[in-house]
Design a protein around this motif. Structure first.
Motif, mmCIF file in Angstrom:
data_model
loop_
_atom_site.group_PDB
_atom_site.id
_atom_site.type_symbol
_atom_site.label_atom_id
_atom_site.label_comp_id
_atom_site.label_asym_id
_atom_site.label_seq_id
_atom_site.Cartn_x
_atom_site.Cartn_y
_atom_site.Cartn_z
ATOM 1 N N ALA A 45 0.829 -1.208 0.000
ATOM 2 C CA ALA A 45 0.000 0.000 0.000
ATOM 3 C C ALA A 45 0.865 1.259 0.000
ATOM 4 N N ASP A 46 1.930 1.243 0.777
ATOM 5 C CA ASP A 46 2.826 2.400 0.842
ATOM 6 C C ASP A 46 3.478 2.657 -0.521
ATOM 7 N N ARG A 47 3.963 1.584 -1.143
ATOM 8 C CA ARG A 47 4.592 1.732 -2.462
ATOM 9 C C ARG A 47 3.563 2.206 -3.495
ATOM 10 N N LEU A 48 2.367 1.644 -3.440
ATOM 11 C CA LEU A 48 1.320 2.043 -4.379
ATOM 12 C C LEU A 48 0.972 3.521 -4.204
ATOM 13 N N ASP A 49 0.826 3.960 -2.965
ATOM 14 C CA ASP A 49 0.525 5.375 -2.708
ATOM 15 C C ASP A 49 1.634 6.279 -3.238
ATOM 16 N N HIS A 50 2.882 5.851 -3.077
ATOM 17 C CA HIS A 50 4.011 6.635 -3.580
ATOM 18 C C HIS A 50 3.897 6.828 -5.096
ATOM 19 N N TYR A 51 3.664 5.737 -5.815
ATOM 20 C CA TYR A 51 3.575 5.829 -7.273
ATOM 21 C C TYR A 51 2.298 6.523 -7.727
ATOM 22 N N ALA A 52 1.223 6.390 -6.962
ATOM 23 C CA ALA A 52 -0.010 7.108 -7.294
ATOM 24 C C ALA A 52 0.219 8.614 -7.191
ATOM 25 N N HIS A 53 0.964 9.027 -6.174
ATOM 26 C CA HIS A 53 1.284 10.448 -6.023
ATOM 27 C C HIS A 53 2.165 10.916 -7.189
ATOM 28 N N GLN A 54 3.123 10.083 -7.552
ATOM 29 C CA GLN A 54 3.987 10.414 -8.684
ATOM 30 C C GLN A 54 3.155 10.508 -9.964
ATOM 31 N N LEU A 55 2.198 9.609 -10.125
ATOM 32 C CA LEU A 55 1.320 9.628 -11.292
ATOM 33 C C LEU A 55 0.511 10.916 -11.341
ATOM 34 N N ARG A 56 0.018 11.364 -10.202
ATOM 35 C CA ARG A 56 -0.730 12.625 -10.130
ATOM 36 C C ARG A 56 0.144 13.789 -10.607
ATOM 37 N N ARG A 57 1.395 13.817 -10.146
ATOM 38 C CA ARG A 57 2.308 14.896 -10.571
ATOM 39 C C ARG A 57 2.557 14.841 -12.078
ATOM 40 N N LEU A 58 2.757 13.639 -12.612
ATOM 41 C CA LEU A 58 2.975 13.497 -14.059
ATOM 42 C C LEU A 58 1.746 13.945 -14.845
ATOM 43 N N HIS A 59 0.565 13.608 -14.362
ATOM 44 C CA HIS A 59 -0.655 14.060 -15.034
ATOM 45 C C HIS A 59 -0.750 15.585 -15.000
ATOM 46 N N ASP A 60 -0.443 16.176 -13.860
ATOM 47 C CA ASP A 60 -0.496 17.637 -13.766
ATOM 48 C C ASP A 60 0.502 18.296 -14.709
ATOM 49 N N GLU A 61 1.689 17.691 -14.835
ATOM 50 C CA GLU A 61 2.678 18.229 -15.773
ATOM 51 C C GLU A 61 2.164 18.120 -17.213
ATOM 52 N N GLU A 62 1.500 17.018 -17.517
ATOM 53 C CA GLU A 62 1.000 16.773 -18.860
ATOM 54 C C GLU A 62 -0.177 17.682 -19.223
#
Length: 78
Positions: A45-62
């Motif tokens: 869950a911790d690893r998934l949350d980390h990558y989900a947060h990273q995904l959110r940042r990538l979407h915002d950049e895009e």
């Protein structure tokens, strides 16, 4: 990591956590029982949350700002 790598990692970690959750459900393991699989689930869950947060940042950049509709309230002021 780029968007494709992050999405792949989110999918992988989602499957990992789901597998553990299903195993616990099959074994009818109470949520309060903090055995080995519980700690595995925490780490997944911790690893998934980390990558989900990273995904959110990538979407915002895009997509920039103002594109969110359903997840707009999830930003917590970001």
């Amino acid at each position: 990591m780029d968007l494709e790598q992050t999405l792949a990692r989110v999918a992988e970690l989602s499957r990992e956590e789901l597998s553990i959750v299903r195993k616990r459900a099959e074994e009818k393991t109470p949520a309060r029982e903090h055995g080995h699989d519980y700690h595995e689930m925490e780490r997944a869950a911790d690893r998934l949350d980390h990558y989900a947060h990273q995904l959110r940042r990538l979407h915002d950049e895009e997509f920039g700002h103002g594109w969110r509709h359903e997840s707009e309230q999830d930003t917590g002021g970001e």
